[in-house]
Enzyme design. Structure first.
Site, mmCIF file in Angstrom:
data_model
loop_
_atom_site.group_PDB
_atom_site.id
_atom_site.type_symbol
_atom_site.label_atom_id
_atom_site.label_comp_id
_atom_site.label_asym_id
_atom_site.label_seq_id
_atom_site.Cartn_x
_atom_site.Cartn_y
_atom_site.Cartn_z
ATOM 1 C CE1 TYR A 264 22.990 6.696 -26.596
ATOM 2 C CE2 TYR A 264 24.408 7.981 -24.980
ATOM 3 C CZ TYR A 264 23.521 6.857 -25.335
ATOM 4 O OH TYR A 264 23.233 5.740 -24.568
ATOM 5 C CG ASP B 84 27.193 6.879 -33.957
ATOM 6 O OD1 ASP B 84 27.294 6.895 -32.663
ATOM 7 O OD2 ASP B 84 26.440 6.046 -34.605
ATOM 8 C CE LYS C 44 19.093 5.021 -32.655
ATOM 9 N NZ LYS C 44 18.340 5.103 -31.667
HETATM 10 P P1 KE4 Z 1 21.774 1.657 -28.869
HETATM 11 O O1 KE4 Z 1 22.914 1.095 -28.130
HETATM 12 O O2 KE4 Z 1 20.947 2.541 -27.998
HETATM 13 O O3 KE4 Z 1 21.381 0.766 -29.956
HETATM 14 O O4 KE4 Z 1 22.799 2.791 -29.851
HETATM 15 C C1 KE4 Z 1 23.444 3.780 -29.178
HETATM 16 C C2 KE4 Z 1 23.798 4.922 -30.118
HETATM 17 C C3 KE4 Z 1 24.750 5.126 -30.967
HETATM 18 N N1 KE4 Z 1 24.719 6.135 -31.813
HETATM 19 C C4 KE4 Z 1 23.940 7.109 -32.044
HETATM 20 C C5 KE4 Z 1 23.996 8.103 -32.989
HETATM 21 C C6 KE4 Z 1 22.738 6.819 -31.302
HETATM 22 O O5 KE4 Z 1 21.615 7.754 -31.572
HETATM 23 C C7 KE4 Z 1 22.486 5.817 -30.299
HETATM 24 C C8 KE4 Z 1 21.276 5.666 -29.550
HETATM 25 N N2 KE4 Z 1 20.268 6.703 -29.599
HETATM 26 C C9 KE4 Z 1 19.666 6.740 -28.560
HETATM 27 C C10 KE4 Z 1 18.293 8.002 -28.852
HETATM 28 N N3 KE4 Z 1 19.173 9.096 -29.186
HETATM 29 C C11 KE4 Z 1 18.482 5.781 -28.293
HETATM 30 C C12 KE4 Z 1 17.518 5.834 -27.281
HETATM 31 C C13 KE4 Z 1 17.847 5.350 -25.946
HETATM 32 O O6 KE4 Z 1 19.200 5.538 -25.438
HETATM 33 O O7 KE4 Z 1 16.982 4.770 -25.161
#
Ligand code: KE4
Length: 430
Positions: free
Chosen positions: A147, A242, A270
């Site tokens: 993701y 990523d 994060k």
């Molecule tokens: P954000 O746009 O949510 O800040 O980051 C996206 C993203 C990109 N790459 C990786 C590896 C990620 O894990 C994420 C976001 N992670 C999720 C949890 N698995 C965020 C939680 C959510 O979507 O509310």
């Protein structure tokens, strides 16, 4: 086991649903796949969350990763308060942005120059655009179950909340938006080689989670990252890690430090914001030179490098390095993994525990989990019962089998042991 009183949360949820889809501002929090309503948090402190009914939980969501120091670290709050007194947003550069950039460059092997943004989604979408601008190529490879946020081109066979809700290919994403998105199973080098053979000279990059958190924790198999590095170098494509989740999490230098493979571009988020909205993408100086205003790849953002977010990030990274936090997290991670493995054995429940550093997942399926299809519907169903049993015992897990659990520096051996004891009870009750 008496269920917790969640009256106030239920009322809050009913109010929220009236105004926001699913009552949440991110579907990953929705708890639909675990057959529960979300509880509403009133406060976080150290390793603990307190909900609006006053129930307390040991927290392994940690904001889905950012809260590596725990909730309310005094040095992070102090840095933010000092900045707040000087202003929130200027629309001009600040010295602190350079200071954060220097800290990232000093820690992350593959980053020579970077751009700060406001989320992981912005980081990955911008890294992809940069790779396309640098190579002049359109196609790219993503891996099933990874993701990378919710940019159109990346919402193909995506993990985390997308697969949790059964929408790994989102509605509203047009065929044109994903016409250049190629996919392969994780941990399968032959599938990647086949895509390059079928698209000679057309693939700009491969983007992946070097340690997957969004299928649950799935480590790269020996030789996998090395193979991707060799293939992309030979094909003139860029390797993009990523590390939004793994950056400053599985090591100070992230997965690329831990596994010794240097990508061409890295995405962060994060942890580098210490709980405040942030992202970053960066890498080889020659690649980043294509980013506006130096080059023709346009990317911008009102809140990019926001002074309060940057202050929280700098304080977080300084504490991580000064207090050698990753050594403590590794020890707690080992204790947690051993405890969960023992609890599975003692209760006779079929499952496997996969961990890298302070990211850990208990899968309700025989291991190893190497790729997305190894996570079975039966595992998802058993996890949902386990999630509810753990929450009733005061342990807050991410509400999906397809997520990583996070340990923070505010956790200690007593917290881990308490969690393992709760897990043993919850497994026995499955
Ligand atoms: P954000 O746009 O949510 O800040 O980051 C996206 C993203 C990109 N790459 C990786 C590896 C990620 O894990 C994420 C976001 N992670 C999720 C949890 N698995 C965020 C939680 C959510 O979507 O509310």
């Amino acid at each position: 086991m008496a269920e917790l009183t969640t009256t106030a949360s239920h009322r809050a949820f009913e109010d929220a649903v009236r105004r926001m889809p699913g009552g949440v501002n991110s579907p990953a929090r929705a708890c639909l796949s675990v057959g529960a309503e979300p509880v509403f948090t009133a406060a976080g402190e150290g390793a603990w969350l307190t909900d609006v009914d006053g129930n307390r939980y040991l927290d392994y969501v940690c904001g889905f990763g950012p809260m590596i120091l725990g909730h309310g670290h005094p040095e992070v709050l102090e840095a933010m308060h000092a900045q707040i007194g000087r202003g929130l947003s200027y629309g001009t550069p600040t010295v602190a942005e350079t200071e954060l950039a220097e800290r990232v460059v000093a820690a992350v092997p593959g980053i020579e120059r970077l751009r700060l943004v406001s989320s992981g989604t912005e980081a990955t979408m911008s890294a992809l655009r940069t790779a396309r601008g640098f190579t002049g190529r359109h196609k790219f490879i993503k891996l099933e179950g990874c993701y990378h946020g919710h940019a159109d081109a990346l919402l193909v066979k995506a993990g985390s909340g997308a697969v949790t809700l059964g929408t790994p290919n989102s509605a509203g994403v047009t065929p044109g938006a994903v016409q250049d998105t190629l996919t392969a199973p994780y941990n399968d080098l032959d599938a990647v080689r086949a895509l390059f053979a079928a698209n000679p000279g057309e693939i700009a990059a491969i983007i992946l989670e070097a340690v997957v958190g969004n299928m649950g924790v799935v480590p790269p198999e020996p030789g996998y990252l090395e193979g991707l590095r060799e293939i992309t170098t030979a094909e003139g494509a860029l390797l993009i890690f990523d590390e939004v989740m793994t950056g400053f999490r599985v090591a100070l230098g992230g997965a690329q430090e831990r596994f010794g493979i240097t990508p061409d571009l890295t995405c962060l988020g994060k942890v580098i914001g210490g709980g405040m909205p942030i992202g970053a993408y960066g890498g080889r100086a020659d690649v980043m030179a294509v980013v506006a205003p130096e080059g023709g790849v346009y990317q911008a953002g009102t809140n990019s490098g926001n002074p309060v977010c940057v202050a929280a990030g700098i304080a977080t990274l300084d504490v991580l390095r000064r207090d050698r936090v990753h050594e403590k997290l590794e020890a707690l991670g080992e204790r947690f993994e051993a405890g969960l493995v023992a609890a599975l054995q003692e209760t006779g429940v079929a499952g496997t525990v996969q961990r890298v550093g302070s990211m850990i997942t208990l899968f309700f399926t025989e291991g190893p989990v190497r790729r997305l299809e190894d996570v079975t519907p039966a595992a998802v169903e058993r996890f949902s019962r386990f999630f509810r049993a753990m929450r009733d015992r005061g342990v807050m897990l991410p509400p999906s089998q397809y997520e990583a659990w996070f340990i923070s520096a505010a956790h200690d051996e007593a917290a881990i042991d308490r969690t393992v004891a709760a897990a043993r009870e919850a497994l026995a009750a499955l």
